[in-house]
Design an enzyme around this catalytic site. Structure first.
Site, mmCIF file in Angstrom:
data_model
loop_
_atom_site.group_PDB
_atom_site.id
_atom_site.type_symbol
_atom_site.label_atom_id
_atom_site.label_comp_id
_atom_site.label_asym_id
_atom_site.label_seq_id
_atom_site.Cartn_x
_atom_site.Cartn_y
_atom_site.Cartn_z
ATOM 1 N N LYS A 119 0.832 -1.211 0.000
ATOM 2 C CA LYS A 119 0.000 0.000 0.000
ATOM 3 C C LYS A 119 0.863 1.255 0.000
ATOM 4 O O LYS A 119 0.539 2.239 -0.655
ATOM 5 C CB LYS A 119 -0.986 0.004 1.173
ATOM 6 N N LYS B 96 -4.800 -9.755 -5.799
ATOM 7 C CA LYS B 96 -5.940 -10.111 -4.945
ATOM 8 C C LYS B 96 -7.167 -9.263 -5.286
ATOM 9 O O LYS B 96 -7.043 -8.059 -5.503
ATOM 10 C CB LYS B 96 -5.543 -9.863 -3.482
ATOM 11 N N LYS C 128 -11.373 -4.247 -2.497
ATOM 12 C CA LYS C 128 -12.342 -3.157 -2.592
ATOM 13 C C LYS C 128 -11.745 -1.956 -3.289
ATOM 14 O O LYS C 128 -12.419 -1.237 -4.004
ATOM 15 C CB LYS C 128 -12.769 -2.705 -1.200
#
Ligand code: AQP
Length: 330
Positions: free
Chosen positions: A113, A194, A197
Site C-alpha cells: 500500500k 488479490k 475493494k
C-alpha cells in the site's frame, strides 16, 4: 465453562466483493454457531489511506447491512463499529510499546500500500497494532479471516506473547481460521492480484451487489490460461484455478468434484456455470441487504446494542493490561 470466542473485522472502505464473502462473510456466519462471536466494522482502519469523509458513514451502514444479509444473527453475535468502543484506540497505544518497529516494517500489506500512496500515513504503518488490539481485547480464541491477513494475525500472536512474557499472563493468544479454498480470491482480470475493494480492475471484481447481467459479463471476460482444460493448478493455470476456487466457495463442492464435473467440457461452459452459481448465491442476499439498508435507524439501533456489549466485554481486558503494566489506576 468459557465459550469459544470468535472475533473478526471488516473495513467500510468500499463495495464488498466475493473475496470478502469467501474470507469474511461466509466464515462469520459459520463460526457464529461455534461460540460467542464479535464482528466489528473497523472504521478506524479505513482512514489509514486517503478516504472520503462523506462516504465513511454510508460505507459503515453498507457493511452492517451486508453482515446481517449474509446471515449474522444479531441475537447470537455481537456486531459493532470499532470507533464506538474507545478501548480499541487505548489498547493500541499500550500494545504499540510491545510491537516491534522492524516487524511492522516487514508487513507485506504496508509495503504494497505504501508503494502506491503519495502520502504514507503513520497510521498505515501502525494499523496492524490496532488490528491486534481489536482481536486481543475480546480474549479471542479464533479469528476467521482471508489469507491476506495471515501475516497480521501472526504479528498479533507475537504481540500477545510478548505482552504476557513481560507483564504476566493477560492476553489470550488467538488462532487464525482460513478457508480451505478461496482463502485469496484473485481479480478476474489480473489473476496475480488479490480481489480488493480499493485496488485492481473493476471489471475483474465481482461485487456482492452486482446485478446478474454484470456478473455474467465479468465471468465471460475473465482471463483464462492457455489450453481448455478445467484443472486446478495455480502455478500453471492461475486464471482457471481462481475460477475453480470461486466455484467451490459458492457451491460448497470440492476442487475434485468441480474438476471431474467439467472433465472434457472446456472453459466456456465452465465460466458460464460459475456465473450462474454466483448469481444463485447472491439472489436471496441482495433483497435482504436492500431491505435492511433502507432503514438506517434500525441499523444504528442494532449497532448501539452491539457497541454496549462490546464495551462490557473489552473493558476488563483493558483494565488488566493497564494494571499489568503498572499504571496507577483512578
Ligand atoms: N480477495 C480476497 N479473498 C479472500 N478473502 C478476502 N478478504 C479480503 N479480500 C479477500 C477478507 O475479507 C475480510 C474483510 O476484509 P477487509 O475489508 O477488512 O480487508 P482487506 O483485506 O483490506 O479487504 P479489501 O477488499 O482488499 O479492502 P481494501 O481494498 O480496502 O484493502 C478479511 O478477512 C480479509 O482477509
Amino acid at each position: 465453562m468459557r465459550l469459544m470466542r470468535i472475533f473478526s473485522g471488516i473495513q467500510p472502505s468500499g463495495d464488498a466483493h466475493i473475496g470478502n464473502y469467501s474470507g469474511g462473510f461466509r466464515q462469520y456466519a459459520a463460526t457464529q454457531e461455534q461460540g460467542e462471536a464479535f464482528f466489528c466494522i473497523v472504521d478506524l482502519h479505513a482512514i489509514t489511506i486517503d478516504h472520503d469523509p462523506a462516504a465513511l458513514q454510508e460505507g459503515t451502514l453498507d457493511i452492517a447491512a451486508m453482515l446481517f444479509a449474509t446471515g449474522i444473527d444479531p441475537d447470537r453475535a455481537t456486531v459493532f463499529v470499532q470507533s464506538h468502543v474507545t478501548a480499541h484506540t487505548e489498547a493500541t497505544w499500550l500494545l504499540s510499546s510491545v510491537a516491534s518497529h522492524g516487524q511492522l516494517g516487514r508487513m507485506t500489506q504496508f509495503k504494497e500500500k505504501s508503494a502506491e500512496e503519495s502520502f504514507i500515513s503513520a497510521a498505515l504503518f501502525t494499523y496492524p497494532v490496532l488490528m491486534a488490539s481489536d482481536i486481543l481485547l475480546y480474549r479471542t480464541d479464533i479469528v476467521p479471516i482471508g489469507d491476506d491477513q495471515r501475516q497480521h494475525l501472526e504479528l498479533t500472536r507475537d504481540i500477545a506473547q510478548r505482552f504476557n512474557s513481560r507483564y504476566g499472563e493477560t492476553l489470550v493468544v488467538p488462532k487464525g481460521v482460513y478457508p480451505e479454498t478461496g482463502g485469496r480470491v484473485m481479480n478476474l482480470q489480473e489473476p496475480a492480484v488479490k480481489m480488493s475493494k480499493s485496488r485492481g480492475a473493476e471489471s475483474g471484481t465481482v461485487l456482492m451487489l452486482d446485478p446478474p447481467e454484470t456478473i455474467r459479463k465479468k465471468l465471460k471476460t475473465a482471463v483464462t490460461d492457455s489450453g481448455n482444460e478445467v484443472r486446478h493448478d495455480p502455478e500453471e493455470k492461475p486464471g482457471i484455478s481462481n475460477l475453480i476456487e470461486l466455484m467451490t466457495v459458492v457451491t460448497g463442492d470440492s476442487i475434485k468434484d468441480v474438476e471431474s464435473r467439467y472433465d472434457g467440457k472446456g472453459y466456456g461452459d465452465f465460466k458460464s456455470d460459475v456465473a450462474d452459481a454466483i448469481v444463485e448465491l447472491l439472489t436471496p442476499i441482495q433483497p435482504r441487504y436492500h431491505e435492511l439498508r433502507q432503514d438506517p435507524a434500525e441499523l444504528f439501533r442494532l449497532l448501539a446494542v452491539g457497541a454496549e456489549k462490546a464495551r462490557a466485554e473489552s473493558e476488563p481486558t483493558l483494565t488488566k493490561m493497564y494494571e499489568g503494566m503498572g499504571f496507577a489506576r483512578p
